[in-house]
Design a protein around this motif. Structure first.
Motif, PDB file in Angstrom:
ATOM      1  N   ARG A 118      87.315  96.754 -24.819  1.00 43.61           N
ATOM      2  CA  ARG A 118      87.927  97.556 -25.847  1.00 43.61           C
ATOM      3  C   ARG A 118      88.545  96.767 -27.042  1.00 43.61           C
ATOM      4  O   ARG A 118      89.653  96.301 -26.734  1.00 43.61           O
ATOM      5  CB  ARG A 118      88.760  98.545 -25.252  1.00 43.61           C
ATOM      6  N   PRO A 119      88.237  96.754 -28.156  1.00 45.31           N
ATOM      7  CA  PRO A 119      88.877  96.168 -29.242  1.00 45.31           C
ATOM      8  C   PRO A 119      90.492  96.779 -29.570  1.00 45.31           C
ATOM      9  O   PRO A 119      90.423  98.130 -29.437  1.00 45.31           O
ATOM     10  CB  PRO A 119      88.107  96.462 -30.730  1.00 45.31           C
ATOM     11  N   THR A 120      91.446  96.232 -30.038  1.00 41.67           N
ATOM     12  CA  THR A 120      92.662  96.704 -30.140  1.00 41.67           C
ATOM     13  C   THR A 120      92.480  97.766 -31.210  1.00 41.67           C
ATOM     14  O   THR A 120      93.319  98.504 -31.429  1.00 41.67           O
ATOM     15  CB  THR A 120      93.795  95.582 -30.289  1.00 41.67           C
ATOM     16  N   SER A 121      91.733  97.620 -32.105  1.00 36.66           N
ATOM     17  CA  SER A 121      91.756  98.603 -33.283  1.00 36.66           C
ATOM     18  C   SER A 121      91.351  99.995 -32.768  1.00 36.66           C
ATOM     19  O   SER A 121      91.612 100.771 -33.534  1.00 36.66           O
ATOM     20  CB  SER A 121      90.736  98.254 -34.264  1.00 36.66           C
ATOM     21  N   LEU A 122      91.022 100.180 -31.478  1.00 37.91           N
ATOM     22  CA  LEU A 122      90.411 101.413 -30.881  1.00 37.91           C
ATOM     23  C   LEU A 122      91.848 101.825 -30.038  1.00 37.91           C
ATOM     24  O   LEU A 122      91.641 103.084 -29.532  1.00 37.91           O
ATOM     25  CB  LEU A 122      89.309 101.434 -29.992  1.00 37.91           C
ATOM     26  N   ILE A 123      92.958 101.094 -30.151  1.00 41.82           N
ATOM     27  CA  ILE A 123      94.052 101.802 -29.328  1.00 41.82           C
ATOM     28  C   ILE A 123      94.942 102.325 -30.285  1.00 41.82           C
ATOM     29  O   ILE A 123      94.965 101.901 -31.609  1.00 41.82           O
ATOM     30  CB  ILE A 123      94.597 100.801 -28.247  1.00 41.82           C
ATOM     31  N   SER A 124      95.932 103.301 -29.963  1.00 40.91           N
ATOM     32  CA  SER A 124      96.766 103.750 -30.663  1.00 40.91           C
ATOM     33  C   SER A 124      97.844 102.766 -31.461  1.00 40.91           C
ATOM     34  O   SER A 124      98.046 101.710 -30.771  1.00 40.91           O
ATOM     35  CB  SER A 124      97.813 104.898 -29.952  1.00 40.91           C
ATOM     36  N   VAL A 125      98.254 103.098 -32.512  1.00 34.26           N
ATOM     37  CA  VAL A 125      99.373 102.444 -33.216  1.00 34.26           C
ATOM     38  C   VAL A 125     100.412 102.047 -32.275  1.00 34.26           C
ATOM     39  O   VAL A 125     101.024 100.899 -32.258  1.00 34.26           O
ATOM     40  CB  VAL A 125      99.735 102.987 -34.539  1.00 34.26           C
ATOM     41  N   GLY A 126     100.922 103.123 -31.548  1.00 39.97           N
ATOM     42  CA  GLY A 126     102.207 102.725 -30.658  1.00 39.97           C
ATOM     43  C   GLY A 126     101.761 102.003 -29.468  1.00 39.97           C
ATOM     44  O   GLY A 126     102.695 100.866 -29.468  1.00 39.97           O
ATOM     45  N   THR A 127     100.648 102.085 -29.021  1.00 39.04           N
ATOM     46  CA  THR A 127     100.079 100.870 -27.943  1.00 39.04           C
ATOM     47  C   THR A 127     100.277  99.618 -28.684  1.00 39.04           C
ATOM     48  O   THR A 127     100.654  98.690 -27.894  1.00 39.04           O
ATOM     49  CB  THR A 127      99.196 101.452 -27.365  1.00 39.04           C
TER      50      THR A 127
ATOM     51  N   GLU B  20     101.948  98.356 -30.994  1.00 39.16           N
ATOM     52  CA  GLU B  20     103.481  98.050 -31.252  1.00 39.16           C
ATOM     53  C   GLU B  20     103.953  97.549 -29.914  1.00 39.16           C
ATOM     54  O   GLU B  20     104.700  96.627 -30.198  1.00 39.16           O
ATOM     55  CB  GLU B  20     104.286  99.191 -31.779  1.00 39.16           C
ATOM     56  N   GLN B  21     103.561  98.447 -28.986  1.00 38.83           N
ATOM     57  CA  GLN B  21     104.342  97.875 -27.684  1.00 38.83           C
ATOM     58  C   GLN B  21     103.754  96.592 -27.323  1.00 38.83           C
ATOM     59  O   GLN B  21     104.495  95.682 -26.782  1.00 38.83           O
ATOM     60  CB  GLN B  21     103.966  99.021 -26.587  1.00 38.83           C
ATOM     61  N   LEU B  22     102.458  96.546 -27.348  1.00 42.27           N
ATOM     62  CA  LEU B  22     101.973  95.235 -27.010  1.00 42.27           C
ATOM     63  C   LEU B  22     102.372  93.904 -27.662  1.00 42.27           C
ATOM     64  O   LEU B  22     102.783  93.029 -27.255  1.00 42.27           O
ATOM     65  CB  LEU B  22     100.367  95.185 -27.064  1.00 42.27           C
ATOM     66  N   SER B  23     102.740  94.199 -29.225  1.00 47.27           N
ATOM     67  CA  SER B  23     103.341  93.183 -29.902  1.00 47.27           C
ATOM     68  C   SER B  23     104.489  92.962 -29.425  1.00 47.27           C
ATOM     69  O   SER B  23     105.263  91.917 -29.497  1.00 47.27           O
ATOM     70  CB  SER B  23     103.458  93.648 -31.336  1.00 47.27           C
ATOM     71  N   THR B  24     105.570  93.967 -29.118  1.00 46.13           N
ATOM     72  CA  THR B  24     106.831  93.681 -28.538  1.00 46.13           C
ATOM     73  C   THR B  24     106.779  92.862 -27.183  1.00 46.13           C
ATOM     74  O   THR B  24     107.841  91.998 -27.029  1.00 46.13           O
ATOM     75  CB  THR B  24     107.515  94.897 -28.564  1.00 46.13           C
TER      76      THR B  24
ATOM     77  N   GLY C 106     113.788  80.749 -24.587  1.00 47.63           N
ATOM     78  CA  GLY C 106     115.206  80.946 -24.160  1.00 47.63           C
ATOM     79  C   GLY C 106     115.880  81.130 -25.889  1.00 47.63           C
ATOM     80  O   GLY C 106     116.997  80.522 -25.968  1.00 47.63           O
ATOM     81  N   THR C 107     115.280  81.796 -26.437  1.00 49.79           N
ATOM     82  CA  THR C 107     116.172  81.849 -27.985  1.00 49.79           C
ATOM     83  C   THR C 107     116.366  83.602 -28.163  1.00 49.79           C
ATOM     84  O   THR C 107     116.035  84.430 -27.412  1.00 49.79           O
ATOM     85  CB  THR C 107     115.158  81.639 -29.096  1.00 49.79           C
ATOM     86  N   THR C 108     116.823  84.030 -29.329  1.00 51.33           N
ATOM     87  CA  THR C 108     117.014  85.280 -29.755  1.00 51.33           C
ATOM     88  C   THR C 108     115.851  85.961 -30.349  1.00 51.33           C
ATOM     89  O   THR C 108     115.294  85.368 -30.891  1.00 51.33           O
ATOM     90  CB  THR C 108     118.286  85.260 -30.653  1.00 51.33           C
ATOM     91  N   ILE C 109     115.690  87.140 -29.963  1.00 50.79           N
ATOM     92  CA  ILE C 109     114.688  88.028 -30.751  1.00 50.79           C
ATOM     93  C   ILE C 109     115.401  89.124 -31.412  1.00 50.79           C
ATOM     94  O   ILE C 109     116.483  89.791 -31.140  1.00 50.79           O
ATOM     95  CB  ILE C 109     113.842  88.726 -29.668  1.00 50.79           C
ATOM     96  N   VAL C 110     115.013  89.294 -32.759  1.00 48.37           N
ATOM     97  CA  VAL C 110     115.481  90.645 -33.641  1.00 48.37           C
ATOM     98  C   VAL C 110     114.313  91.640 -33.659  1.00 48.37           C
ATOM     99  O   VAL C 110     113.340  91.185 -34.008  1.00 48.37           O
ATOM    100  CB  VAL C 110     115.829  90.075 -34.854  1.00 48.37           C
ATOM    101  N   LEU C 111     114.527  93.037 -33.195  1.00 48.47           N
ATOM    102  CA  LEU C 111     113.523  93.862 -33.182  1.00 48.47           C
ATOM    103  C   LEU C 111     114.177  94.705 -34.324  1.00 48.47           C
ATOM    104  O   LEU C 111     115.312  95.305 -34.142  1.00 48.47           O
ATOM    105  CB  LEU C 111     113.529  94.595 -32.029  1.00 48.47           C
ATOM    106  N   ASP C 112     113.419  95.318 -35.362  1.00 47.63           N
ATOM    107  CA  ASP C 112     113.743  96.380 -36.226  1.00 47.63           C
ATOM    108  C   ASP C 112     112.858  97.667 -36.002  1.00 47.63           C
ATOM    109  O   ASP C 112     111.781  97.719 -36.541  1.00 47.63           O
ATOM    110  CB  ASP C 112     113.515  95.649 -37.461  1.00 47.63           C
ATOM    111  N   ASP C 113     113.513  98.318 -35.126  1.00 41.87           N
ATOM    112  CA  ASP C 113     112.817  99.770 -34.852  1.00 41.87           C
ATOM    113  C   ASP C 113     111.188  99.395 -34.373  1.00 41.87           C
ATOM    114  O   ASP C 113     110.300 100.322 -34.869  1.00 41.87           O
ATOM    115  CB  ASP C 113     113.000 100.694 -35.891  1.00 41.87           C
ATOM    116  N   GLN C 114     111.143  98.694 -33.601  1.00 41.20           N
ATOM    117  CA  GLN C 114     109.662  97.874 -33.380  1.00 41.20           C
ATOM    118  C   GLN C 114     108.798  99.067 -32.679  1.00 41.20           C
ATOM    119  O   GLN C 114     107.711  98.929 -32.661  1.00 41.20           O
ATOM    120  CB  GLN C 114     109.855  96.796 -32.542  1.00 41.20           C
ATOM    121  N   LEU C 115     109.535  99.937 -31.857  1.00 40.15           N
ATOM    122  CA  LEU C 115     108.823 100.942 -30.983  1.00 40.15           C
ATOM    123  C   LEU C 115     109.045 102.418 -31.302  1.00 40.15           C
ATOM    124  O   LEU C 115     108.936 103.130 -30.580  1.00 40.15           O
ATOM    125  CB  LEU C 115     109.376 100.913 -29.565  1.00 40.15           C
ATOM    126  N   VAL C 116     108.820 102.700 -32.839  1.00 44.10           N
ATOM    127  CA  VAL C 116     108.884 104.167 -33.269  1.00 44.10           C
ATOM    128  C   VAL C 116     108.084 105.131 -32.823  1.00 44.10           C
ATOM    129  O   VAL C 116     108.044 106.139 -32.766  1.00 44.10           O
ATOM    130  CB  VAL C 116     109.433 104.229 -34.952  1.00 44.10           C
TER     131      VAL C 116
END
Length: 157
Positions: A53-62, A64-68, A79-89
């Protein structure tokens, strides 16, 4: 040079793909059989009922979660720092609870900075900055620090 870059990307993809796919299955409670990733970590799609199933068919939230999960896995690997800016709204409460636990666990291995106007999405109630004169709270043996930037940056009288 291009061959070396491709080989390095392929090696990174092979190293990170199992972690990303495994965490995604856990997060989605195996709703998706797996994530189909290329050696260069591009997402080809999700395997659902044996089909891609193409990712275009899953929800925006899902998405975002996969990207996170990609970003967390890469930060852990490097072994580095990560910055998240309300990544999972766009995430529901169950998935945010799962991410809160993952972020708390991973904070012991590498630094995670989250900017949010919704601290309850990312912090357990016991980790929230309490009302009063202070502007930060440390929990989980100092691995989690919550800072109320509005109070921290407010000019003192």
């Amino acid at each position: 040079m291009k061959e070396a870059d491709a080989a390095q990307a392929s090696n990174l993809g092979q190293a990170l793909a199992p972690a990303i796919a495994g965490r995604f299955q856990e997060l989605t409670q195996r709703r998706y059989q797996t994530v189909q990733l290329t050696a260069q970590l591009a997402t080809e799609g999700l395997i659902v009922s044996g089909g891609l199933r193409p990712t275009s068919l899953i929800s925006v939230g899902t998405r975002e979660q996969l990207s996170t999960l990609y970003r967390l896995s890469l930060a852990e690997y490097l072994g580095t720092t990560i910055v998240l800016d309300d990544q999972l709204v766009q995430s529901d409460e169950n998935r945010m609870e799962w991410f809160r636990a993952l972020l708390t666990e991973k904070a012991r291995s590498f630094q995670i900075v989250v900017f949010t106007c919704r601290p309850g999405d990312y912090l357990a109630a016991t980790s929230m900055v309490s009302d009063g004169s202070g502007f930060h709270t440390d929990t989980d043996n100092g691995f989690v620090r919550a800072i109320d930037l509005e109070r921290a940056l407010r000019p003192r009288k």
